[in-house]
Design an enzyme around this catalytic site. Sequence first.
Site, PDB file in Angstrom:
ATOM      1  N   HIS A  58       6.141  14.110  -4.848  1.00 48.61           N
ATOM      2  CA  HIS A  58       6.274  14.736  -6.170  1.00 48.61           C
ATOM      3  C   HIS A  58       5.172  15.785  -6.318  1.00 48.61           C
ATOM      4  CE1 HIS A  58       3.836  10.993  -7.826  1.00 48.61           C
ATOM      5  NE2 HIS A  58       3.305  11.504  -6.743  1.00 48.61           N
ATOM      6  N   ARG A 117      11.523  13.382  -0.001  1.00 45.91           N
ATOM      7  CA  ARG A 117      11.754  11.930  -0.128  1.00 45.91           C
ATOM      8  C   ARG A 117      12.561  11.443   1.056  1.00 45.91           C
ATOM      9  NH1 ARG A 117      11.873  10.865  -6.393  1.00 45.91           N
ATOM     10  NH2 ARG A 117      10.048  12.116  -6.872  1.00 45.91           N
ATOM     11  N   GLN A 129      10.340  20.417  -7.642  1.00 48.02           N
ATOM     12  CA  GLN A 129       9.971  19.948  -8.971  1.00 48.02           C
ATOM     13  C   GLN A 129       9.107  20.988  -9.669  1.00 48.02           C
ATOM     14  OE1 GLN A 129       7.897  16.180  -8.440  1.00 48.02           O
ATOM     15  NE2 GLN A 129       9.777  15.034  -8.824  1.00 48.02           N
ATOM     16  N   VAL A 134       0.948   7.509 -16.272  1.00 47.19           N
ATOM     17  CA  VAL A 134       1.028   7.860 -17.693  1.00 47.19           C
ATOM     18  C   VAL A 134       1.100   6.589 -18.528  1.00 47.19           C
ATOM     19  CG1 VAL A 134       2.043  10.173 -17.506  1.00 47.19           C
ATOM     20  CG2 VAL A 134       3.529   8.148 -17.424  1.00 47.19           C
TER      21      VAL A 134
HETATM   22  N1  PHE Z   1       6.143  12.548 -10.687  1.00 47.57           N
HETATM   23  C1  PHE Z   1       7.219  11.871 -11.378  1.00 47.57           C
HETATM   24  C2  PHE Z   1       8.414  11.759 -10.418  1.00 47.57           C
HETATM   25  O1  PHE Z   1       8.481  12.468  -9.461  1.00 47.57           O
HETATM   26  C3  PHE Z   1       7.607  12.556 -12.636  1.00 47.57           C
HETATM   27  C4  PHE Z   1       6.510  12.559 -13.662  1.00 47.57           C
HETATM   28  C5  PHE Z   1       5.597  13.587 -13.728  1.00 47.57           C
HETATM   29  C6  PHE Z   1       6.419  11.505 -14.539  1.00 47.57           C
HETATM   30  C7  PHE Z   1       4.587  13.548 -14.674  1.00 47.57           C
HETATM   31  C8  PHE Z   1       5.439  11.455 -15.504  1.00 47.57           C
HETATM   32  C9  PHE Z   1       4.540  12.491 -15.550  1.00 47.57           C
HETATM   33  O2  PHE Z   1       9.300  10.951 -10.614  1.00 47.57           O
END
Ligand code: PHE
Length: 323
Positions: A166, A192, A206, A249
Amino acid sequence: MNVAEIRKSALEDVKKAKNVKALEVIRVKYLGRKDGELTKILRSLKDLSVAERKEIGPAANELRGDLEEAFSKKLKEFSASSKRGVVGIDITMPGKKIAVGHLHPLTIIENRIKEIFNSLNFSVVEGPEAETDYYNFDALNIPANHPARDMWDTFWIDSKKLLRTHTSPMQIRYMEKHQPPFQIIVPGRVFRFEATDASHEINFHQVEGLMVGERVTLANFKYVITEFFRQFFGPGTHVRFRPSYFPFVEPGLEVDVMLNGNWLEVMGAGMVHPKVFDAVRYNPRKIRGFAFGMGLERLAMIKYKIPDIRLFYSGDLRFTNQF
Ligand code: PHE
């Protein structure tokens, strides 16, 4: 050349003439006042015997009439076709289209996202595609053996290095080098280790978002994201926030947008976890922030009604030429 020979060769020349200029050259060759082949014969008639004159005269005069007629007929043909353009070319025919390059749909979507977030005062930064497990996982509150690592099937390069699953590792890299307040987005390629199907690819894109400051709240997040999706999908777009879980988070959220009567999940998000601030030596008691991540392909598929994620990387011009 005698009269019969002139007739044969002159009529043939006229038939072959390609344009007005060529026709004029032919006319001069046979009927030119000085050296025209037929002119020479007509001029010499007076020197001939009566018998010869009686034989050649009418034939030569008849040929002159025939040639003049042939020339003017040919000339008319040219002027008729020149109304359509250059001789032999139909200018009303559609031209050949010259293929020019254009942007890939993902580039169009990425540019649009950057444009909207720029207007909301976010800057754009990028990070490495090959990461360490520290940035991709540990610093984001996903220690080794934490079950949440299963949320991201990973291409490992060796026991420490991997292809980022990510764009969130850029949160850590950016906060290590900068002090709040700031607001950034991070577009980029992620990987992935998954089976591919119509909605899964082993690599996709992303856009990460991160806004950090002393008074950043969930209300700020809701405003920014609602504003973003209304600019992206249209002014009336409904946006919904649902509780969810990501280790980095707290609280964690998922964002849905309503399109054609359906709620579509488009984003993971939440308030930055205190442990993430710890990892970059920010004081979690003073500093707040929100983070979000969304998939570019998914947004492009929704916006353009693209049924299969694999089309983006197919290199099939029948697909890419539609955008
Ligand atoms: N990095 C998470 C994902 O790839 C998405 C995400 C980014 C979630 C920032 C919360 C905060 O699924």
